[in-house]
Design a protein around this motif. Structure first.
Motif: not given
Length: 495
Positions: A486-492
């Protein structure tokens, strides 16, 4: 002159390229039948590359290099780390199998695996249509050679030819779609294509025409119906170690380019490509599960299983843009990422067991070959059962939580169509449970065909046990990996 930032952005790719060349040269002097030095150098390289990608993922935001052609972002770096880890585990499982079949006469298995991983890295890092395509070609050319590695094996050669012909056609679809978008927008840069489409000044029918070919090319790489015809033949015909090489890490790259092309580049056309993905996902779930029931060959059954599993990944991608809002986007795309990562983890353990059971002159690829495995080796039967239950989506294994997150993303949209898709996916999973449970029944309730004990080198047994344990532990405690995705997708996407 190259700037320092560009070199920093592609540091993992540079390290992988240099070491692949070094290992190819070092292997010329290796005389051992098991290619010990080449093997351990390859594992060391993959371990360092994995560590480097994790460091980048934890510390860096989105950095662009080479004039915006490549990007280093959290989602990409995590996917690269998981891909490198998947190739490392594949080599650990596949080396004894390859040695028994004289596939280690040269170090091609190791060097081609590293070059295919380099192609995966370039695909994941690509922020330009041309860079993504170059990565795709590097991956596919290496894969063709890997499938044909047993030059004296008729079925492997046939599988390589089928893969090459159909793969070339799919690459042509993708390239033609990219050329259409370039003609319409005047750019190959993903962010500029997004801006040009969002401006509304380009004819919609021209864009959709190019989009159809891009989705077709992506569907081939994911093995989605009706572009799935290569998957069963290549899975069955390729040496099992190579089947795992083309069936695990490349799925992560296919997911990455789906995000890069469709979400980051073509989001203004989301209504169009989401409809296409819905059709592909429904067809994949239906055909994959129904066709798998009829299979007696385990590798072929797992090929159709892969097709149905990719249907779930596509379902997650369809639920990001709903009712003109992106409110559900992060939830849907992170669910798809979680699904594909956990699928690869389970696939590694499944094929690890198949490779372990194969002996010299015996492939152990029929479902009947697993008969009575529990009596011969309770540990390996337990790991295989965990994998089958996980792929079927039975709690408390990680496959259950992966399916649940995708279904939650569909239901959270609040749209009747997506709720209907979720119900259909559940029914398709019930069909799929039959052929997974059949494997468990054969292992535990059928009489063994041989009394031969299952043996494996110590480090192979340790990696396989850890792999199986992760499938169970991540099902009981999925929060960490889900939060990471979730964090990876949001930050990307926010970056």
């Amino acid at each position: 002159m190259l700037d320092t930032l560009s070199l920093y952005v592609v540091a993992p790719e540079i390290l992988l390229l240099v070491m692949a060349c070094v290992i190819a040269m070092v292997d010329l002097g290796v005389k051992s039948r098991l290619r010990g030095l080449t093997y351990w150098l390859s594992l060391g390289t993959l371990a360092v590359v994995t560590w480097l990608c994790v460091e980048f993922a934890l510390t860096g935001g989105s950095l662009y290099g080479f004039g915006g052609m490549v990007v280093s972002d959290p989602m990409g770096n995590w996917l690269k780390a998981f891909s490198a880890l998947a190739v490392l585990v594949t080599l650990v499982y596949g080396r004894p199998y390859a040695a028994e079949r004289d596939m280690l006469r040269g170090g091609e298995l190791f060097t081609l695996s590293l070059f295919s991983l380099l192609g995966i890295f370039v695909m994941i890092s690509g922020s330009n249509f041309l860079a993504i395509y170059l990565g795709l070609e590097l991956l596919t050319l290496s894969s063709y050679a890997l499938v044909a590695l047993r030059r004296d094996h008729e079925r492997a050669t046939e599988a390589a030819m089928k893969y090459f012909v159909l793969g070339a056609m799919a690459s042509g679809f993708l390239l033609y779609g990219i050329s259409m978008l370039y003609g319409a927008t005047g750019s190959l840069d993903i962010s500029r294509v997004f801006e040009a489409i969002a401006s509304g000044r380009i004819r919609h029918d021209v864009l959709v025409f190019g989009l159809v070919f891009i989705v077709a090319g992506l569907a081939f790489k994911l093995g989605a119906v009706p572009f799935h015809m290569w998957v069963p033949d290549v899975y069955q015909g390729a040496p099992t170690a190579v089947t795992l090489m083309i069936g695990a890490a490349p799925e992560l790259a296919a997911f990455a380019i789906a995000i890069r092309l469709l979400v980051e580049g073509l989001l203004p056309l989301a209504i169009d490509w989401q409809q296409m993905l819905m059709v592909l996902s429904v067809a994949s779930l239906l055909v994959g599960n129904l066709a798998a029931i009829a299979q007696t060959n385990l590798k072929r059954m797992l090929a159709y299983s892969t097709i149905s599993q990719m249907g779930f990944v596509l379902l997650g991608l369809t639920a990001g843009f709903v009712g003109g809002s992106l409110a559900n986007a992060y939830n849907a795309y992170s669910a798809s990422m979680f699904y594909v990562v956990t699928y690869v983890l389970t696939t590694l353990a499944t094929f690890g067991i198949i490779l372990l059971l194969a002996r010299e002159g015996f492939e152990s690829e029929e479902i009947a070959d697993l008969a009575g495995l529990n009596q011969r080796s309770p540990l390996y039967a337990g790991i295989m059962a965990i994998c089958m239950f996980s792929l079927a989506g039975i709690p408390p294994l990680v496959g259950f939580y992966a399916k649940l997150t995708v279904l939650q993303a569909l239901v959270a949209s609040g749209e009747g169509l997506y709720i209907g898709l979720a119900v259909f996916a559940v029914l398709a999973s019930l069909i799929g449970a039959f052929y997974y449970l059949r494997v468990v029944k054969v292992m535990y309730f059928d009489a063994p065909l041989t009394a031969t004990r299952v043996t494996a080198p110590g480090h192979v047994r340790a990696v396989l046990s850890l792999n199986g344990a992760l499938v169970l532990v991540l099902g009981i405690l999925p929060g960490g990996l889900m939060a990471l995705c979730g964090e990876a997708v949001v930050r990307t996407l926010a970056g």
